[in-house]
Motif scaffolding. Structure first.
Motif, PDB file in Angstrom:
ATOM      1  N   ALA A   1     -57.218  -3.956 -28.766  1.00 31.04           N
ATOM      2  CA  ALA A   1     -56.214  -2.943 -28.427  1.00 31.04           C
ATOM      3  C   ALA A   1     -56.689  -1.601 -28.947  1.00 31.04           C
ATOM      4  O   ALA A   1     -57.409  -1.523 -29.950  1.00 31.04           O
ATOM      5  N   PRO A   2     -56.350  -0.500 -28.293  1.00 30.98           N
ATOM      6  CA  PRO A   2     -56.770   0.824 -28.785  1.00 30.98           C
ATOM      7  C   PRO A   2     -56.118   1.151 -30.116  1.00 30.98           C
ATOM      8  O   PRO A   2     -55.066   0.607 -30.475  1.00 30.98           O
TER       9      PRO A   2
ATOM     10  N   ASP B   1     -59.126   4.892 -26.369  1.00 31.77           N
ATOM     11  CA  ASP B   1     -60.429   4.253 -26.139  1.00 31.77           C
ATOM     12  C   ASP B   1     -61.121   4.780 -24.891  1.00 31.77           C
ATOM     13  O   ASP B   1     -62.007   4.114 -24.346  1.00 31.77           O
ATOM     14  N   HIS B   2     -60.740   5.948 -24.418  1.00 35.05           N
ATOM     15  CA  HIS B   2     -61.393   6.587 -23.283  1.00 35.05           C
ATOM     16  C   HIS B   2     -61.820   7.994 -23.699  1.00 35.05           C
ATOM     17  O   HIS B   2     -61.179   8.621 -24.562  1.00 35.05           O
ATOM     18  N   VAL B   3     -62.884   8.465 -23.105  1.00 34.03           N
ATOM     19  CA  VAL B   3     -63.414   9.789 -23.401  1.00 34.03           C
ATOM     20  C   VAL B   3     -63.099  10.705 -22.226  1.00 34.03           C
ATOM     21  O   VAL B   3     -63.451  10.403 -21.072  1.00 34.03           O
ATOM     22  N   LEU B   4     -62.438  11.824 -22.523  1.00 30.08           N
ATOM     23  CA  LEU B   4     -62.136  12.827 -21.507  1.00 30.08           C
ATOM     24  C   LEU B   4     -63.237  13.869 -21.535  1.00 30.08           C
ATOM     25  O   LEU B   4     -63.452  14.538 -22.558  1.00 30.08           O
TER      26      LEU B   4
ATOM     27  N   VAL C   1     -67.070  28.048  -9.088  1.00 30.15           N
ATOM     28  CA  VAL C   1     -67.446  27.166 -10.189  1.00 30.15           C
ATOM     29  C   VAL C   1     -66.210  26.377 -10.574  1.00 30.15           C
ATOM     30  O   VAL C   1     -65.138  26.964 -10.778  1.00 30.15           O
ATOM     31  N   GLY C   2     -66.344  25.079 -10.648  1.00 34.26           N
ATOM     32  CA  GLY C   2     -65.192  24.246 -10.974  1.00 34.26           C
ATOM     33  C   GLY C   2     -65.600  23.057 -11.817  1.00 34.26           C
ATOM     34  O   GLY C   2     -66.776  22.862 -12.139  1.00 34.26           O
ATOM     35  N   THR C   3     -64.623  22.291 -12.195  1.00 33.29           N
ATOM     36  CA  THR C   3     -64.855  21.114 -13.026  1.00 33.29           C
ATOM     37  C   THR C   3     -64.135  19.925 -12.428  1.00 33.29           C
ATOM     38  O   THR C   3     -63.076  20.066 -11.802  1.00 33.29           O
ATOM     39  N   LEU C   4     -64.705  18.776 -12.650  1.00 38.40           N
ATOM     40  CA  LEU C   4     -64.064  17.508 -12.326  1.00 38.40           C
ATOM     41  C   LEU C   4     -63.793  16.775 -13.628  1.00 38.40           C
ATOM     42  O   LEU C   4     -64.718  16.545 -14.419  1.00 38.40           O
ATOM     43  N   LEU C   5     -62.557  16.426 -13.876  1.00 36.69           N
ATOM     44  CA  LEU C   5     -62.211  15.701 -15.096  1.00 36.69           C
ATOM     45  C   LEU C   5     -62.661  14.251 -14.975  1.00 36.69           C
ATOM     46  O   LEU C   5     -62.366  13.579 -13.979  1.00 36.69           O
ATOM     47  N   SER C   6     -63.379  13.794 -15.967  1.00 39.76           N
ATOM     48  CA  SER C   6     -63.899  12.428 -15.983  1.00 39.76           C
ATOM     49  C   SER C   6     -63.226  11.654 -17.112  1.00 39.76           C
ATOM     50  O   SER C   6     -63.237  12.100 -18.264  1.00 39.76           O
ATOM     51  N   VAL C   7     -62.625  10.514 -16.770  1.00 40.05           N
ATOM     52  CA  VAL C   7     -62.014   9.614 -17.757  1.00 40.05           C
ATOM     53  C   VAL C   7     -62.928   8.399 -17.862  1.00 40.05           C
ATOM     54  O   VAL C   7     -62.946   7.536 -16.980  1.00 40.05           O
ATOM     55  N   THR C   8     -63.693   8.340 -18.939  1.00 40.11           N
ATOM     56  CA  THR C   8     -64.744   7.344 -19.105  1.00 40.11           C
ATOM     57  C   THR C   8     -64.422   6.434 -20.272  1.00 40.11           C
ATOM     58  O   THR C   8     -63.974   6.904 -21.331  1.00 40.11           O
ATOM     59  N   ALA C   9     -64.633   5.135 -20.094  1.00 38.77           N
ATOM     60  CA  ALA C   9     -64.425   4.180 -21.178  1.00 38.77           C
ATOM     61  C   ALA C   9     -65.490   4.386 -22.243  1.00 38.77           C
ATOM     62  O   ALA C   9     -66.668   4.606 -21.943  1.00 38.77           O
ATOM     63  N   SER C  10     -65.075   4.301 -23.497  1.00 35.81           N
ATOM     64  CA  SER C  10     -65.983   4.518 -24.611  1.00 35.81           C
ATOM     65  C   SER C  10     -66.708   3.214 -24.942  1.00 35.81           C
ATOM     66  O   SER C  10     -66.085   2.227 -25.351  1.00 35.81           O
ATOM     67  N   LEU C  11     -68.039   3.209 -24.763  1.00 37.02           N
ATOM     68  CA  LEU C  11     -68.830   2.033 -25.111  1.00 37.02           C
ATOM     69  C   LEU C  11     -68.849   1.814 -26.622  1.00 37.02           C
ATOM     70  O   LEU C  11     -68.866   0.674 -27.096  1.00 37.02           O
ATOM     71  N   LYS C  12     -68.811   2.897 -27.379  1.00 39.94           N
ATOM     72  CA  LYS C  12     -68.792   2.777 -28.842  1.00 39.94           C
ATOM     73  C   LYS C  12     -67.534   2.069 -29.322  1.00 39.94           C
ATOM     74  O   LYS C  12     -67.589   1.193 -30.194  1.00 39.94           O
ATOM     75  N   GLN C  13     -66.382   2.421 -28.750  1.00 37.06           N
ATOM     76  CA  GLN C  13     -65.140   1.754 -29.135  1.00 37.06           C
ATOM     77  C   GLN C  13     -65.135   0.300 -28.685  1.00 37.06           C
ATOM     78  O   GLN C  13     -64.602  -0.571 -29.384  1.00 37.06           O
ATOM     79  N   CYS C  14     -65.716   0.014 -27.527  1.00 36.05           N
ATOM     80  CA  CYS C  14     -65.788  -1.377 -27.060  1.00 36.05           C
ATOM     81  C   CYS C  14     -66.620  -2.229 -28.011  1.00 36.05           C
ATOM     82  O   CYS C  14     -66.238  -3.356 -28.353  1.00 36.05           O
ATOM     83  N   ILE C  15     -67.760  -1.698 -28.456  1.00 35.21           N
ATOM     84  CA  ILE C  15     -68.591  -2.430 -29.421  1.00 35.21           C
ATOM     85  C   ILE C  15     -67.840  -2.633 -30.733  1.00 35.21           C
ATOM     86  O   ILE C  15     -67.908  -3.694 -31.356  1.00 35.21           O
TER      87      ILE C  15
ATOM     88  N   GLN D   1     -64.604  -2.955 -31.134  1.00 35.63           N
ATOM     89  CA  GLN D   1     -63.605  -4.006 -30.952  1.00 35.63           C
ATOM     90  C   GLN D   1     -64.258  -5.391 -30.952  1.00 35.63           C
ATOM     91  O   GLN D   1     -63.726  -6.342 -31.537  1.00 35.63           O
ATOM     92  N   PHE D   2     -65.413  -5.530 -30.318  1.00 33.68           N
ATOM     93  CA  PHE D   2     -66.103  -6.819 -30.304  1.00 33.68           C
ATOM     94  C   PHE D   2     -66.593  -7.200 -31.709  1.00 33.68           C
ATOM     95  O   PHE D   2     -66.588  -8.375 -32.072  1.00 33.68           O
TER      96      PHE D   2
END
Length: 753
Positions: free
Chosen positions: A338-339, A473-476, A500-514, A516-517
């Protein structure tokens, strides 16, 4: 003369006329003297007999005396009878409470004691607590009479202020599983019960459920749409979708941790926050006593721990037949992954499941304060391509993607947004960093005045989007793009320029996943993670182990549903779990290496690794003959099998389904809405479904003709008028004849019946 027995009422027994000569005339007094001459009725007859007809002479000179049972008046229902108090279903009572509060969300509630008296809510709370206690739902018809009487005694004690939280020995109602005779306990056991930590009493949990059912609809209609934790229909996924939808284009982020508030607050603050919307003395006193009553907790000394460990023969706990048999390993992995923001759960005094609601009630003032700041902070710019409307609606403007917005600048719109998940807040600011610093200073002052919580700049850091914002547990993060913007300028001229613009990326954190495991002992190492065998499932079969790990993988797939790197992160989780199981099977079946396990059991470990003597090694033949257990292979062993990221659009003013249903029901219940719908149907020349069905039925009864279902909807103008005339009948004589025939047939049919 003696009468040995009494004949049935339809066969009156004869009486000798000599016995009644000179008797009193027919009256209740005379009848009482007559009945004294006869023998008393047998014990089986419970209703006394009274004469209904005078003496009637018979041809043989004898007289008959008939008796009928006396009519009894029904006694009024007992107000203390549980069966008479359950007049309605508890779910319907709860639904009515939700409808009333959503109809008038700003009204101060003063009549909650009337709902506390509703016995249906107490029965429903008893069913819910029994489901948690026993692991199975108990229907209302299965509740014993003694349990209903004890439940009624508990309700009366709560209403009469005789109920005490945290009782250890004196109970109004006990759990169906609790067979302890507290009257025969020894002094040592009583002392242990009174001084050691004990789970919440069964009756306390029932009162908590009733209070939650009474208070939750009141505050759910008033809570801000910016809070998402501990509320029905909202979860961490909702926060991630809101962030992806509304936080695009924000450069500065303020991430705050107010979870110390969840550990507890002063009773006066909680009660003051509660009394903003609820002014019922009975409910307020119940919550206040639950917060004030001390909770007895005791820690076991190290010496006692060592003594317990040294004991060689310990009696194993045997589960009851009706008790569920959970898999502790699966439960630990499920709740352990869990986060960090969702790990802390509030528990205040004896409030139990009521604590999260009280925490949201206290933090709702912060939500309202932030909503006001969002309105004050908004400053639109005419030169902005996206947010150029006074209301700041992001739907307006020329956007290439839902998440695309231009970067910040002096000629851009100044905007801010905010979400809260439990005690963790996230604020996005579109503008200069100085504005974010000013907002942080005001937030620190507000928390100090309202919650007496001392915050500093380190607890509320201001971070730029380029560094990556960790939340749930996600990286913005963002991706910079240079699209070509085309828009219509004043005068109708179409302008095309490079933006010029930006796209917001919601990415799962591999560091947090490791991390938790590692917490679950599935792997070791950070840079080059190596799976570790899950030895706690050593004695489980291969089919059971694979099934449990598939549940864990399904949880991972669902948790990372909205992450941009969903395929990559789920593939990593599958690699760790598959490697852990392969090492376990290599040690269990003495196969020496993971490569040997994969060679025998295939890539997804679906083939049996252990063969019995005298059996063919062909697994499919053994499975067809029923000699082996069906083994499900591990899922998502290849990245192509992992589902894609869910990019479904998220509405701006999103509400959960139950709230939308309540609002729609209240709107349709209003007679003005019905009249508006009817007028709209008349203006557009349409026919409502109810009118259409009634016209079809009337036409079938009059003409016995089935019309095409789409005839009324395909026709318009003259055709619609013709169809309606056809429905009502064009030839009156034919219709009259058919009506007479139908009436005659109906009369014959009724006569036959």
């Amino acid at each position: 003369m003696r009468i040995n027995d009494i004949n049935p009422p339809d066969k009156p027994y004869p009486i000798n006329p000599r016995c009644i000569i000179g008797a009193f005339p027919y009256s209740p007094t005379g009848f009482s003297q007559i009945t004294t001459l006869s023998a008393p009725p047998p014990p089986s007859v419970t209703t006394p007999l009274t004469p209904t007809n005078p003496l009637t002479p018979k041809p043989n000179g004898s007289r008959l005396f008939s008796f009928t049972p006396r009519h009894h008046h029904r006694a009024p229902p007992d107000p203390d009878d549980p069966s008479h108090l359950m007049k309605e279903d508890g779910v319907s009572v709860c639904s009515q409470m939700w409808i009333e509060n959503f109809r008038e969300p700003d009204k101060v509630v003063t009549n909650l004691s009337s709902y506390l008296r509703r016995f249906e809510l107490w029965v429903l709370a008893y069913q819910k607590v029994c489901a948690d206690e026993m692991g199975a739902y108990m229907p209302r018809s299965s509740i014993q009479r003694s349990a209903l009487e004890d439940l009624l005694a508990l309700r009366n004690a709560v209403l009469d202020s005789r109920f005490k939280w945290g009782a250890r020995l004196d109970f109004f109602i006990k759990s169906p599983k609790d067979k302890t005779d507290y009257g025969s306990l020894s002094k040592r056991k009583i002392r242990a019960i009174l001084t050691t930590t004990q789970p919440p009493a069964f009756q306390d949990r029932i009162v908590q459920e009733v209070l939650l059912m009474v208070l939750e609809p009141v505050y759910e209609a008033r809570f801000s749409q910016k809070s998402f934790a501990f509320r029905p229909g909202r979860n961490a996924h909702t926060v991630l979708r809101v962030v992806r939808r509304s936080f695009a284009g924000y450069l500065w982020y303020i991430k705050g941790d107010l979870s110390t508030i969840l550990d507890g607050m002063k009773v006066g603050m909680v009660i003051n926050a509660l009394m903003r919307d609820v002014r019922d003395k009975k409910v307020i006193d119940l919550v206040k006593s639950a917060l004030v009553t001390p909770v007895i907790t005791s820690k076991v000394d190290d010496g006692e721990k060592k003594k317990r460990v040294k004991r060689k023969h310990q009696k194993k706990r045997v589960l009851a037949e009706d008790e569920p048999k959970p898999d502790p390993y699966w439960l630990e992995t499920f709740f352990g992954f869990a986060p960090e923001e969702a790990e802390k759960h509030p528990s205040w005094g004896h409030c139990g499941i009521l604590s999260p609601l009280l925490a949201n009630v206290c933090l709702d003032e912060l939500d309202r304060w932030m909503e006001q700041k969002i309105k004050e902070f908004f400053l639109p710019s005419k030169s902005d391509v996206i947010w150029n409307s006074p209301e700041g609606e992001s739907e307006r403007g020329n956007t290439s993607w839902p998440e695309f917005v231009p970067t910040s600048g002096p000629d851009k719109t100044r905007k801010m947004d905010y979400v809260r998940y439990g005690g963790h807040i996230l604020i996005g600011v579109r503008g200069p960093r100085a504005d974010a610093a000013t907002l942080r200073k005001q937030l620190i002052e507000f928390c100090d005045q309202k919650y007496m919580l001392k915050l500093d700049n380190e607890s509320l850091p201001i971070e730029h989007i380029t560094k990556g914002i960790m939340f749930l547990d996600h990286v913005l993060c963002r991706r910079v793009v240079y699209p070509t913007l085309r828009y219509t300028a004043t005068g109708g001229k179409i302008i095309s320029e490079k933006g010029v613009g930006t796209l917001l990326s919601v990415t799962a954190s591999l560091k947090q996943c490791i991390k938790q495991f590692r917490k679950l002992n599935f792997l070791k190492g950070d840079r080059d993670p190596d799976p570790q065998p899950c030895f706690r499932m050593f004695h489980a079969t291969q089919a059971h182990s694979n099934a449990q790990m598939n549940k864990f993988l399904a949880t991972m797939v669902e948790w990372y549903r909205y992450a941009d790197n969903r395929k990559k992160i789920v593939n990593f989780c599958s690699y760790i779990i598959r490697g852990s199981l392969a090492k376990l099977y290599a040690a269990k079946y003495k196969l020496r290496s993971r490569a040997k396990v994969y060679k025998i059991g295939s890539r997804n470990l679906s083939r049996p690794l252990k063969e019995k003597k005298g059996q063919s090694p062909e697994y499919h033949n053994l499975l067809r003959m029923g000699l082996v257990e069906s083994i499900d292979g591990l899922h998502f062993t290849r990245m192509s099998l992992v589902p894609e990221t869910d990019y479904s659009p998220f509405p701006n003013n999103w509400r959960p389904d139950h709230e939308k249903a309540l609002i729609e029901y209240i709107r349709l219940e209003d007679p003005k809405s019905l009249e508006e719908q009817r007028s709209c149907i008349r203006e557009q020349g349409l026919v409502s479904p109810q009118d259409y069905i009634s016209m079809l039925v009337w036409n079938y009864k009059r003409n016995a003709i089935m019309l095409d279902q789409l005839s009324l909807f395909k026709s318009d103008g003259i055709n619609a008028v013709k169809d309606q005339q056809l429905l009502l009948g064009s030839n009156q004589e034919v219709h009259d004849n058919e009506t007479k025939e139908m009436e005659g047939n109906e009369g014959i049919h009724v006569a036959q019946m």
